[in-house]
Design an enzyme around this catalytic site. Structure first.
Site, PDB file in Angstrom:
ATOM      1  CB  CYS A  33     -41.706 -47.722 -57.694  1.00  0.00           C
ATOM      2  SG  CYS A  33     -40.138 -48.592 -57.641  1.00  0.00           S
ATOM      3  CB  CYS A 102     -38.703 -53.550 -52.820  1.00  0.00           C
ATOM      4  SG  CYS A 102     -40.340 -52.779 -52.928  1.00  0.00           S
TER       5      CYS A 102
END
Ligand code: FES
Length: 143
Positions: A33, A102
């Site tokens: 990402c 994350c």
């Protein structure tokens, strides 16, 4: 897609900012990402006296950094090392499955910052799996 706790830590992140003269800094990123997280630590007497962060990333990465720095403040380095991404996500009352990676950045960032501190102290880095080694070093009576 985010719950209230995640939104709160995203909109009002705790402990944001670069630290002056940190004792340890960890910078990690996710190549998929492209998000980057930097964790700064102030260590006193084996404890995390202060922890701050700078994160260039998604809302879940910012919320995870905010919660992770809250969780490790006041903890011993051993305790801070044991804080997993699952613990960070749990403290945030959960993250969507596609956003769990994350919170992994937060765990990795803490580990990188602790090992940066250890390197500056000329100590061996802690390995992800060698938990017993630092328990022993911390004063356990193993062997
Ligand atoms: Fe990669 Fe959140 S999308 S850290």
């Amino acid at each position: 897609m985010y719950n209230e706790t995640v939104m709160d830590h995203f909109m009002n992140p705790r402990n944001v900012g670069e630290m002056t003269d940190p004792d340890g800094v960890g910078e990690v990123g996710n190549p998929v990402c492209g998000d980057i997280m930097k964790i700064f630590l102030r260590i006193r007497d084996g404890r995390v006296e202060d922890a701050t962060f700078m994160t260039f990333g998604c809302g879940a990465a910012i919320a995870s950094s905010s919660m992770a720095t809250e969780l490790i403040r006041g903890k011993t380095l051993e305790e801070a090392w044991e804080i997993t991404n699952t613990a960070v996500a749990g403290a945030l009352q959960g993250l969507p499955p596609q956003k769990l990676h994350c919170s992994v950045l937060a765990e990795e960032g803490i580990h990188a910052a602790i090992n940066d501190y250890r390197k500056k102290q000329r100590l061996e880095p802690w390995a992800e799996t060698a938990r017993a080694a630092h328990e022993e070093e911390a004063g356990g009576d193993a062997e």
